[in-house]
Design a protein around this motif. Structure first.
Motif, PDB file in Angstrom:
ATOM      1  N   ASP A   1       0.834  -1.197   0.000  1.00 35.40           N
ATOM      2  CA  ASP A   1       0.000   0.000   0.000  1.00 35.40           C
ATOM      3  C   ASP A   1       0.872   1.252   0.000  1.00 35.40           C
ATOM      4  OD1 ASP A   1      -2.717   1.250   0.300  1.00 35.40           O
ATOM      5  OD2 ASP A   1      -1.858   1.914   2.211  1.00 35.40           O
ATOM      6  N   GLU A   2       1.897   1.259   0.826  1.00 35.17           N
ATOM      7  CA  GLU A   2       2.808   2.403   0.895  1.00 35.17           C
ATOM      8  C   GLU A   2       3.556   2.599  -0.422  1.00 35.17           C
ATOM      9  OE1 GLU A   2       5.201   1.526   4.331  1.00 35.17           O
ATOM     10  OE2 GLU A   2       3.522   1.894   5.708  1.00 35.17           O
ATOM     11  N   LEU A   3       3.960   1.505  -1.069  1.00 33.20           N
ATOM     12  CA  LEU A   3       4.640   1.612  -2.362  1.00 33.20           C
ATOM     13  C   LEU A   3       3.749   2.310  -3.381  1.00 33.20           C
ATOM     14  CD1 LEU A   3       7.029   0.852  -4.276  1.00 33.20           C
ATOM     15  CD2 LEU A   3       5.759  -1.263  -4.759  1.00 33.20           C
ATOM     16  N   PHE A   4       2.500   1.848  -3.502  1.00 32.95           N
ATOM     17  CA  PHE A   4       1.592   2.421  -4.489  1.00 32.95           C
ATOM     18  C   PHE A   4       1.173   3.846  -4.133  1.00 32.95           C
ATOM     19  CE2 PHE A   4       0.049  -2.100  -5.666  1.00 32.95           C
ATOM     20  CZ  PHE A   4       1.143  -2.273  -6.499  1.00 32.95           C
ATOM     21  N   CYS A   5       1.186   4.176  -2.845  1.00 26.26           N
ATOM     22  CA  CYS A   5       0.826   5.540  -2.418  1.00 26.26           C
ATOM     23  C   CYS A   5       2.028   6.484  -2.397  1.00 26.26           C
ATOM     24  CB  CYS A   5       0.178   5.501  -1.034  1.00 26.26           C
ATOM     25  SG  CYS A   5      -1.457   4.758  -1.026  1.00 26.26           S
ATOM     26  N   GLY A   6       3.216   5.946  -2.662  1.00 28.34           N
ATOM     27  CA  GLY A   6       4.410   6.785  -2.691  1.00 28.34           C
ATOM     28  C   GLY A   6       4.941   7.145  -1.322  1.00 28.34           C
ATOM     29  N   THR A   7       4.592   6.363  -0.299  1.00 31.97           N
ATOM     30  CA  THR A   7       5.020   6.675   1.060  1.00 31.97           C
ATOM     31  C   THR A   7       5.937   5.603   1.659  1.00 31.97           C
ATOM     32  OG1 THR A   7       3.036   5.635   2.011  1.00 31.97           O
ATOM     33  CG2 THR A   7       2.916   8.005   1.500  1.00 31.97           C
ATOM     34  N   LEU A   8       6.404   4.662   0.844  1.00 26.36           N
ATOM     35  CA  LEU A   8       7.249   3.586   1.349  1.00 26.36           C
ATOM     36  C   LEU A   8       8.589   4.134   1.809  1.00 26.36           C
ATOM     37  CD1 LEU A   8       7.694   0.497   1.725  1.00 26.36           C
ATOM     38  CD2 LEU A   8       8.673   0.491  -0.575  1.00 26.36           C
ATOM     39  N   GLU A   9       8.947   3.825   3.041  1.00 23.49           N
ATOM     40  CA  GLU A   9      10.277   4.160   3.569  1.00 23.49           C
ATOM     41  C   GLU A   9      11.226   3.067   3.099  1.00 23.49           C
ATOM     42  OE1 GLU A   9      11.231   6.848   5.209  1.00 23.49           O
ATOM     43  OE2 GLU A   9       9.208   7.697   5.232  1.00 23.49           O
ATOM     44  N   CYS A  10      12.070   3.390   2.160  1.00 24.30           N
ATOM     45  CA  CYS A  10      12.922   2.380   1.535  1.00 24.30           C
ATOM     46  C   CYS A  10      13.996   1.827   2.462  1.00 24.30           C
ATOM     47  CB  CYS A  10      13.527   2.931   0.255  1.00 24.30           C
ATOM     48  SG  CYS A  10      12.268   3.145  -1.025  1.00 24.30           S
ATOM     49  N   ASP A  11      14.176   2.443   3.625  1.00 22.28           N
ATOM     50  CA  ASP A  11      15.122   1.885   4.596  1.00 22.28           C
ATOM     51  C   ASP A  11      14.424   0.991   5.619  1.00 22.28           C
ATOM     52  OD1 ASP A  11      13.811   3.858   5.996  1.00 22.28           O
ATOM     53  OD2 ASP A  11      15.622   4.899   6.657  1.00 22.28           O
ATOM     54  N   ALA A  12      13.135   0.732   5.435  1.00 23.42           N
ATOM     55  CA  ALA A  12      12.380  -0.111   6.366  1.00 23.42           C
ATOM     56  C   ALA A  12      12.766  -1.586   6.268  1.00 23.42           C
ATOM     57  CB  ALA A  12      10.880   0.045   6.130  1.00 23.42           C
ATOM     58  N   HIS A  13      13.325  -1.985   5.136  1.00 22.97           N
ATOM     59  CA  HIS A  13      13.761  -3.383   4.953  1.00 22.97           C
ATOM     60  C   HIS A  13      14.898  -3.380   3.933  1.00 22.97           C
ATOM     61  CE1 HIS A  13      13.617  -7.623   3.693  1.00 22.97           C
ATOM     62  NE2 HIS A  13      13.127  -7.839   4.899  1.00 22.97           N
ATOM     63  N   PRO A  14      15.906  -4.205   4.135  1.00 22.90           N
ATOM     64  CA  PRO A  14      17.043  -4.209   3.197  1.00 22.90           C
ATOM     65  C   PRO A  14      16.654  -4.460   1.734  1.00 22.90           C
ATOM     66  CG  PRO A  14      17.558  -5.506   5.155  1.00 22.90           C
ATOM     67  CD  PRO A  14      16.114  -5.113   5.266  1.00 22.90           C
ATOM     68  N   SER A  15      15.610  -5.231   1.505  1.00 27.18           N
ATOM     69  CA  SER A  15      15.220  -5.537   0.123  1.00 27.18           C
ATOM     70  C   SER A  15      14.548  -4.360  -0.581  1.00 27.18           C
ATOM     71  CB  SER A  15      14.285  -6.753   0.089  1.00 27.18           C
ATOM     72  OG  SER A  15      13.037  -6.448   0.699  1.00 27.18           O
ATOM     73  N   PHE A  16      14.246  -3.306   0.153  1.00 21.46           N
ATOM     74  CA  PHE A  16      13.549  -2.163  -0.451  1.00 21.46           C
ATOM     75  C   PHE A  16      14.491  -1.159  -1.098  1.00 21.46           C
ATOM     76  CE2 PHE A  16       9.881  -2.464   2.885  1.00 21.46           C
ATOM     77  CZ  PHE A  16       9.524  -3.696   2.378  1.00 21.46           C
ATOM     78  N   CYS A  17      15.811  -1.332  -0.977  1.00 17.91           N
ATOM     79  CA  CYS A  17      16.748  -0.323  -1.495  1.00 17.91           C
ATOM     80  C   CYS A  17      16.572  -0.116  -2.994  1.00 17.91           C
ATOM     81  CB  CYS A  17      18.183  -0.664  -1.143  1.00 17.91           C
ATOM     82  SG  CYS A  17      18.812  -2.170  -1.880  1.00 17.91           S
ATOM     83  N   ASP A  18      16.194  -1.161  -3.731  1.00 14.56           N
ATOM     84  CA  ASP A  18      15.982  -1.030  -5.183  1.00 14.56           C
ATOM     85  C   ASP A  18      14.692  -0.276  -5.514  1.00 14.56           C
ATOM     86  OD1 ASP A  18      18.302  -2.440  -5.606  1.00 14.56           O
ATOM     87  OD2 ASP A  18      17.283  -4.342  -6.016  1.00 14.56           O
ATOM     88  N   LEU A  19      13.854  -0.037  -4.534  1.00 23.08           N
ATOM     89  CA  LEU A  19      12.578   0.640  -4.773  1.00 23.08           C
ATOM     90  C   LEU A  19      12.676   2.155  -4.600  1.00 23.08           C
ATOM     91  CD1 LEU A  19      10.205  -1.887  -2.956  1.00 23.08           C
ATOM     92  CD2 LEU A  19      10.657  -1.670  -5.425  1.00 23.08           C
TER      93      LEU A  19
END
Length: 179
Positions: free
Chosen positions: A47-65
């Motif tokens: 939901d956060e990804l699609f809303c543009g609010t994802l904290e990319c440091d919340a999980h190591p796998s999110f760095c590419d996002l």
């Protein structure tokens, strides 16, 4: 008849969409899967990804996002909840580099539905039920979307995408769709 928003969906704010090309006919439904982190269900991260609010440091796998602007028209959670991010008459940014029957830029003429899941994890029965209900509503409003024009992301971006994967039961989905 035009259908912009599903009455039974939870509307979510999203800015990752734009207008379709003028006079474009919506004629393709693309089924995807997503989970964040991969294989984890029930998180707020999609939901956060699609809303543009994802904290990319919340999980190591999110760095590419970081900086990724992506959306889908709808997201169907494993419990059957339907979230809608983009009105169907607008272009969601779900397909990326894609082609269907020789036409490129599938976002221009398609609707994208994301299922919470992975390629190899069976989808829940309630997800199929919700997907069938949503698909029937879409097909009634957009008659150019026929059974033959319902595809997986893997079909429009082969070699680049694999979703919804072998766990998606196409025959069961189409059987329910015909009921």
């Amino acid at each position: 008849m035009s259908l912009d928003w599903l009455s039974a969906a939870n509307r979510r704010p999203c800015t990752y969409y734009d207008d379709r090309p003028e006079q474009e006919t919506v004629s393709l439904l693309v089924i995807h899967n997503i989970s964040l982190p991969a294989g984890k269900f029930g998180t707020a991260y999609v939901d956060e990804l699609f809303c543009g609010t994802l904290e990319c440091d919340a999980h190591p796998s999110f760095c590419d996002l970081k900086g990724v602007e992506v959306s889908a028209h709808c997201f169907i959670r494993r419990d059957g909840q339907v979230l809608q991010y983009v009105p169907f008459n607008k272009r969601a940014w779900h397909a990326g580099v894609s082609s269907f029957e020789g036409r490129h830029r599938c976002n221009d003429f398609s609707i994208g539905i994301e299922l919470e899941g992975t390629d190899d994890t069976p989808y829940s029965e309630v997800q199929y039920q919700r997907l069938v209900a949503v698909t029937k509503e879409i097909m009634a409003a957009y008659p150019a979307i026929t059974r033959q024009r319902i595809v997986g992301h893997c079909d429009i971006a082969p070699g680049r995408k694999t979703d919804p994967g072998p766990a998606f039961q196409w025959s069961e989905f189409f059987h329910q769709l015909e009921q």
